[in-house]
Scaffold this motif. Structure first.
Motif, PDB file in Angstrom:
ATOM      1  N   LYS A   1       7.537  10.216   6.281  1.00 58.22           N
ATOM      2  CA  LYS A   1       7.171   9.052   5.468  1.00 58.22           C
ATOM      3  C   LYS A   1       6.574   7.952   6.355  1.00 58.22           C
ATOM      4  O   LYS A   1       6.818   7.912   7.556  1.00 58.22           O
ATOM      5  N   PRO A   2       5.838   7.005   5.760  1.00 56.36           N
ATOM      6  CA  PRO A   2       5.229   5.927   6.538  1.00 56.36           C
ATOM      7  C   PRO A   2       6.269   5.104   7.303  1.00 56.36           C
ATOM      8  O   PRO A   2       7.355   4.811   6.786  1.00 56.36           O
TER       9      PRO A   2
ATOM     10  N   LYS B   1       0.811  -1.217   0.000  1.00 61.05           N
ATOM     11  CA  LYS B   1       0.000   0.000   0.000  1.00 61.05           C
ATOM     12  C   LYS B   1       0.846   1.270   0.000  1.00 61.05           C
ATOM     13  O   LYS B   1       0.539   2.224  -0.700  1.00 61.05           O
ATOM     14  N   HIS B   2       1.933   1.287   0.815  1.00 59.66           N
ATOM     15  CA  HIS B   2       2.696   2.514   1.043  1.00 59.66           C
ATOM     16  C   HIS B   2       4.081   2.534   0.401  1.00 59.66           C
ATOM     17  O   HIS B   2       4.750   3.554   0.453  1.00 59.66           O
TER      18      HIS B   2
ATOM     19  N   VAL C   1       8.642   0.922   4.043  1.00 57.13           N
ATOM     20  CA  VAL C   1       8.347   1.716   5.238  1.00 57.13           C
ATOM     21  C   VAL C   1       9.567   1.782   6.155  1.00 57.13           C
ATOM     22  O   VAL C   1      10.443   0.917   6.127  1.00 57.13           O
TER      23      VAL C   1
ATOM     24  N   VAL D   1       1.947   3.775  10.303  1.00 63.46           N
ATOM     25  CA  VAL D   1       0.933   3.061   9.522  1.00 63.46           C
ATOM     26  C   VAL D   1       0.589   1.707  10.131  1.00 63.46           C
ATOM     27  O   VAL D   1      -0.296   1.014   9.637  1.00 63.46           O
TER      28      VAL D   1
END
Length: 194
Positions: free
Chosen positions: A111-112, A17-18, A21, A156
């Motif tokens: 950022k995530p 999704k991101h 991470v 997240v």
């Protein structure tokens, strides 16, 4: 709950999704082993598998509380080669971790990122109910400093793993684990606390 293997599929889903991470990883062990008893996926290997699959933004990985015996004369070499920041437990002894967490917040940026907390990051005097205890670990107050120090980051997801209540008849490990999870919920983006 669960052993640290559960973090691997969680990070697969989050990275889908991101993208890759960042990671704040509290543990007695780096969990970057390759194999155990011929198996590549086990509680000591999730972060190596994550690196291999590109799930982590390796320049934004911080491992805190690392200690214990090793089969290798340089047990943190793999982590350093990936760009991880390794903070051995002895660098945390008898001091506040607020200065460290200021550095970690700067490193994570906006950022995530993900928090993965192995209960054995804490000293077994506080959390004996785990399968791989190591002496001279973090205190509960330092655990709170780490988690609360993540407030404001783009978290997240998070986990707390390796609690084994059957190894602690007092129930203190489960109590500590539940409170740390509550603290993690409180630092999630958008959560309002008093």
């Amino acid at each position: 709950g669960g052993d640290h293997t559960i973090t691997y599929p969680i990070l697969q889903a989050l990275a889908a999704k991101h993208g890759p991470v960042g990671l704040v990883h509290v543990d007695a062990h780096t969990d970057t082993g390759d194999t155990a008893l011929g198996e590549r996926i086990y509680h000591g290997s999730p972060f190596r598998r994550c690196v291999e699959e590109g799930l982590l933004d390796c320049g934004r990985v911080v491992q805190i509380g690392i200690r214990g015996s090793s089969y290798d004369p340089d047990p943190h070499q793999y982590c350093r080669e990936q760009g991880f920041r390794v903070v051995p437990a002895e660098e945390c002894w008898m001091k506040s971790l607020e200065p460290l967490m200021r550095e970690v917040r700067a490193q994570m940026g906006d950022k995530p990122m993900y928090i993965s907390f192995d209960i054995d990051g804490l000293d077994p005097a506080y959390a004996p109910g785990t399968g791989t205890p190591e002496i001279a670990g973090l205190t509960p107050a330092q655990a709170l400093e780490i988690i609360r120090g993540c407030k404001g980051l783009n978290i997240v997801g998070c986990d707390l793993v390796e609690v084994a209540p059957m190894y602690d008849v007092s129930g203190n490990t489960a109590l500590l684990g539940a409170n740390l999870l509550f603290e993690m919920l409180c630092v999630l983006p958008g959560v309002k606390t008093l």
